[in-house]
Design a protein around this motif. Structure first.
Motif, PDB file in Angstrom:
ATOM      1  N   UNK A   1      19.029 -17.841 -77.053  1.00  0.00           N
ATOM      2  CA  UNK A   1      20.331 -17.844 -76.272  1.00  0.00           C
ATOM      3  C   UNK A   1      21.096 -19.115 -76.420  1.00  0.00           C
ATOM      4  N   UNK A   2      22.628 -19.174 -76.509  1.00  0.00           N
ATOM      5  CA  UNK A   2      23.460 -20.029 -76.228  1.00  0.00           C
ATOM      6  C   UNK A   2      23.252 -20.625 -74.889  1.00  0.00           C
ATOM      7  N   UNK A   3      23.484 -21.858 -74.687  1.00  0.00           N
ATOM      8  CA  UNK A   3      23.113 -22.452 -73.464  1.00  0.00           C
ATOM      9  C   UNK A   3      24.463 -23.735 -72.988  1.00  0.00           C
ATOM     10  N   UNK A   4      25.059 -23.247 -71.782  1.00  0.00           N
ATOM     11  CA  UNK A   4      26.253 -24.024 -71.685  1.00  0.00           C
ATOM     12  C   UNK A   4      25.817 -24.761 -70.182  1.00  0.00           C
ATOM     13  N   UNK A   5      26.622 -25.717 -69.683  1.00  0.00           N
ATOM     14  CA  UNK A   5      26.640 -26.447 -68.577  1.00  0.00           C
ATOM     15  C   UNK A   5      27.838 -26.260 -67.968  1.00  0.00           C
ATOM     16  N   UNK A   6      27.878 -26.330 -66.481  1.00  0.00           N
ATOM     17  CA  UNK A   6      29.357 -26.303 -65.853  1.00  0.00           C
ATOM     18  C   UNK A   6      29.066 -27.589 -65.097  1.00  0.00           C
ATOM     19  N   UNK A   7      30.243 -28.508 -65.302  1.00  0.00           N
ATOM     20  CA  UNK A   7      30.306 -29.785 -64.838  1.00  0.00           C
ATOM     21  C   UNK A   7      31.340 -29.555 -63.703  1.00  0.00           C
ATOM     22  N   UNK A   8      30.726 -30.402 -62.545  1.00  0.00           N
ATOM     23  CA  UNK A   8      31.517 -29.994 -60.969  1.00  0.00           C
ATOM     24  C   UNK A   8      31.361 -31.353 -60.234  1.00  0.00           C
ATOM     25  N   UNK A   9      32.231 -31.228 -59.231  1.00  0.00           N
ATOM     26  CA  UNK A   9      32.495 -32.075 -58.012  1.00  0.00           C
ATOM     27  C   UNK A   9      32.741 -31.277 -57.033  1.00  0.00           C
ATOM     28  N   UNK A  10      31.780 -31.400 -55.886  1.00  0.00           N
ATOM     29  CA  UNK A  10      31.994 -30.566 -54.739  1.00  0.00           C
ATOM     30  C   UNK A  10      33.171 -30.925 -53.548  1.00  0.00           C
ATOM     31  N   UNK A  11      33.583 -32.123 -54.029  1.00  0.00           N
ATOM     32  CA  UNK A  11      34.661 -32.772 -53.163  1.00  0.00           C
ATOM     33  C   UNK A  11      34.436 -32.522 -51.601  1.00  0.00           C
ATOM     34  N   UNK A  12      35.462 -32.145 -50.930  1.00  0.00           N
ATOM     35  CA  UNK A  12      35.071 -31.777 -49.315  1.00  0.00           C
ATOM     36  C   UNK A  12      33.918 -30.956 -48.925  1.00  0.00           C
ATOM     37  N   UNK A  13      33.414 -30.204 -49.784  1.00  0.00           N
ATOM     38  CA  UNK A  13      32.439 -29.196 -49.458  1.00  0.00           C
ATOM     39  C   UNK A  13      31.074 -29.689 -49.910  1.00  0.00           C
ATOM     40  N   UNK A  14      30.902 -31.090 -50.295  1.00  0.00           N
ATOM     41  CA  UNK A  14      29.792 -31.743 -50.477  1.00  0.00           C
ATOM     42  C   UNK A  14      28.887 -32.219 -49.399  1.00  0.00           C
ATOM     43  N   UNK A  15      27.728 -32.735 -49.417  1.00  0.00           N
ATOM     44  CA  UNK A  15      26.789 -33.351 -48.250  1.00  0.00           C
ATOM     45  C   UNK A  15      26.517 -32.282 -47.408  1.00  0.00           C
ATOM     46  N   UNK A  16      25.991 -30.973 -47.804  1.00  0.00           N
ATOM     47  CA  UNK A  16      25.448 -30.095 -46.931  1.00  0.00           C
ATOM     48  C   UNK A  16      23.851 -30.081 -47.143  1.00  0.00           C
ATOM     49  N   UNK A  17      23.355 -29.241 -46.303  1.00  0.00           N
ATOM     50  CA  UNK A  17      22.179 -28.667 -46.306  1.00  0.00           C
ATOM     51  C   UNK A  17      21.864 -27.507 -47.316  1.00  0.00           C
ATOM     52  N   UNK A  18      20.724 -27.351 -47.869  1.00  0.00           N
ATOM     53  CA  UNK A  18      20.464 -26.265 -48.516  1.00  0.00           C
ATOM     54  C   UNK A  18      21.001 -24.896 -47.785  1.00  0.00           C
ATOM     55  N   UNK A  19      21.301 -23.838 -48.366  1.00  0.00           N
ATOM     56  CA  UNK A  19      21.599 -22.557 -47.702  1.00  0.00           C
ATOM     57  C   UNK A  19      20.667 -22.000 -46.726  1.00  0.00           C
ATOM     58  N   UNK A  20      19.296 -22.412 -47.201  1.00  0.00           N
ATOM     59  CA  UNK A  20      18.302 -21.581 -46.088  1.00  0.00           C
ATOM     60  C   UNK A  20      17.979 -22.491 -44.934  1.00  0.00           C
ATOM     61  N   UNK A  21      18.464 -23.845 -44.890  1.00  0.00           N
ATOM     62  CA  UNK A  21      18.260 -24.843 -44.104  1.00  0.00           C
ATOM     63  C   UNK A  21      19.592 -24.875 -42.763  1.00  0.00           C
ATOM     64  N   UNK A  22      19.420 -24.210 -42.052  1.00  0.00           N
ATOM     65  CA  UNK A  22      20.499 -24.143 -40.872  1.00  0.00           C
ATOM     66  C   UNK A  22      21.840 -23.583 -41.428  1.00  0.00           C
ATOM     67  N   UNK A  23      21.637 -22.548 -42.404  1.00  0.00           N
ATOM     68  CA  UNK A  23      22.808 -21.963 -42.812  1.00  0.00           C
ATOM     69  C   UNK A  23      23.520 -22.650 -43.919  1.00  0.00           C
ATOM     70  N   UNK A  24      23.052 -23.833 -44.308  1.00  0.00           N
ATOM     71  CA  UNK A  24      23.680 -24.586 -45.456  1.00  0.00           C
ATOM     72  C   UNK A  24      25.106 -25.451 -44.939  1.00  0.00           C
ATOM     73  N   UNK A  25      25.004 -25.872 -43.523  1.00  0.00           N
ATOM     74  CA  UNK A  25      26.180 -26.551 -42.903  1.00  0.00           C
ATOM     75  C   UNK A  25      26.177 -28.092 -43.436  1.00  0.00           C
ATOM     76  N   UNK A  26      27.139 -28.639 -42.994  1.00  0.00           N
ATOM     77  CA  UNK A  26      26.984 -30.120 -43.449  1.00  0.00           C
ATOM     78  C   UNK A  26      25.851 -30.918 -42.878  1.00  0.00           C
TER      79      UNK A  26
END
Length: 372
Positions: free
Chosen positions: A95-120
């Motif tokens: 398979x061909x494999x790519x990567x998505x490069x990202x910066x989360x901006x103001x939606x960064x510094x969160x918990x995991x989604x299964x930790x308290x709903x993933x909030x800040x």
């Protein structure tokens, strides 16, 4: 012949079929480094038969991670860990494999989604950090205020994207996708709901597109002609007065003029007031509108879950490829089953050929030389 299982050229990249595994965060990194989870996860998806697998949103700096457990590619340690996991996936799959490069901006510094709903991450928790954004406007009213980027900060962000792209190229990825969707930093600059700057990066559509185009241009300089390079966008904020399909088309045309090889069309994620009419193929009208405006391949995504549904998207000319995300997690062999349903063939390791109904493997599964 099935359109879903016909070849597709994305710039210099040739795909054996038009099934794409969309990037999906796993929240399973340690200090940005890929772990054993990523090794098995990437390998599993690469063995699915999809023509292209795009690795999850990968942060270009530590503050660009969505959660404290997100993947990064911004220093030697994260590069080494990424290289190890990628090498295993490549060993067993064509398979061909790519990567998505990202910066989360103001939606960064969160918990995991299964930790308290993933909030800040709560104040005082050492795992958290101050987020950055085009303007000091939080995603939700109760979120901490982000730091508005100054000119020096913007230049550093551009350099970070180029550095991560250089690392990705060194690792031998086949494709790079720039993440400008789902309310993360580049999308935040695009939308007037999150960008209220009064300088060259805010106000007019031209100004709000400036950072996305600067990042694209800067990465394009280091990407060789042999590697596919494109973008993922949210075509609409689903909020009145926000980013919309008309502005998305202007952006798509500007990117195509700069040599963009593909555009991956999603939507939403910028504002909690979004009102999305979710249903099968609910984002297809956006992909179709953009496809009518540009010549580069368009990837459609969003509740495309059935083989005939995916086939119809391509036959009807609404997109050039279809991406699956959660459906692929639920059924990592979706392409096999789609090939069987559509009378097509898909590549599979020889060790797995006998998993097909007795005597039927030749009808839809073909052995590859990838497994040793």
């Amino acid at each position: 012949m099935s359109q879903l299982f016909s070849p597709l050229a994305i710039g210099p990249l040739s795909l054996p079929n038009r099934i794409v595994v969309a990037p999906m965060c796993q929240y399973s990194s340690i200090d940005g480094e890929a772990t054993d989870w990523h090794t098995q996860h990437w390998t599993n998806l690469a063995l699915s038969g999809a023509g292209l697998v795009i690795i999850e949103a990968t942060a270009v700096e530590p503050r660009g991670r969505i959660s404290w457990a997100d993947l990064g590619l911004y220093d030697d340690a994260t590069e080494a860990a990424f290289a190890s996991a990628l090498a295993t996936a490549r060993r067993w799959s064509p398979a061909k494999i790519g990567v998505q490069l990202a910066h989360a901006g103001r939606k960064a510094s969160t918990l995991k989604p299964w930790e308290a709903g993933g909030g800040p991450i709560p104040a005082g928790d050492a795992r958290g950090w101050t987020t950055r954004a085009p303007s000091s406007i939080p995603y939700a009213e109760t979120d901490p205020l982000p730091e508005a980027l100054d000119d020096a900060g913007i230049e550093a962000i551009i350099r970070a994207f180029v550095d991560s792209a250089t690392r990705a190229l060194r690792l031998g990825v086949d494709l790079i996708e720039l993440h400008a969707a789902h309310g993360y930093l580049l999308h935040e600059f695009l939308s007037p709901l999150s960008n209220q700057r009064t300088d060259a990066y805010g106000g007019t559509l031209e100004n709000r597109m400036r950072l996305v185009l600067q990042v694209f241009d800067a990465i394009k300089v280091v990407v060789p002609d042999s590697i596919a390079f494109g973008i993922r966008i949210s075509a609409s904020d689903w909020v009145e007065g926000g980013w919309d399909i008309e502005q998305s088309i202007v952006l798509a045309k500007a990117l195509e003029a700069r040599g963009c090889h593909f555009i991956h069309v999603s939507s939403g994620g910028l504002h909690p007031a979004q009102k999305i009419a979710i249903g099968p193929g609910y984002q297809l009208p956006f992909a179709e509108a953009i496809k009518r405006a540009v010549a580069m391949p368009v990837i459609a995504v969003g509740m495309i879950t059935e083989p005939q549904q995916a086939e119809d998207v391509l036959v009807d000319g609404k997109a050039d490829a279809v991406a699956l995300a959660r459906a692929m997690l639920y059924d990592p062999r979706w392409p096999w089953h789609a090939a069987a349903a559509l009378g097509a063939q898909v590549a599979a390791p020889p060790q797995y050929l006998r998993s097909a109904p007795h005597g039927q493997s030749k009808l839809f599964m073909q052995a590859t030389g990838s497994a040793g």
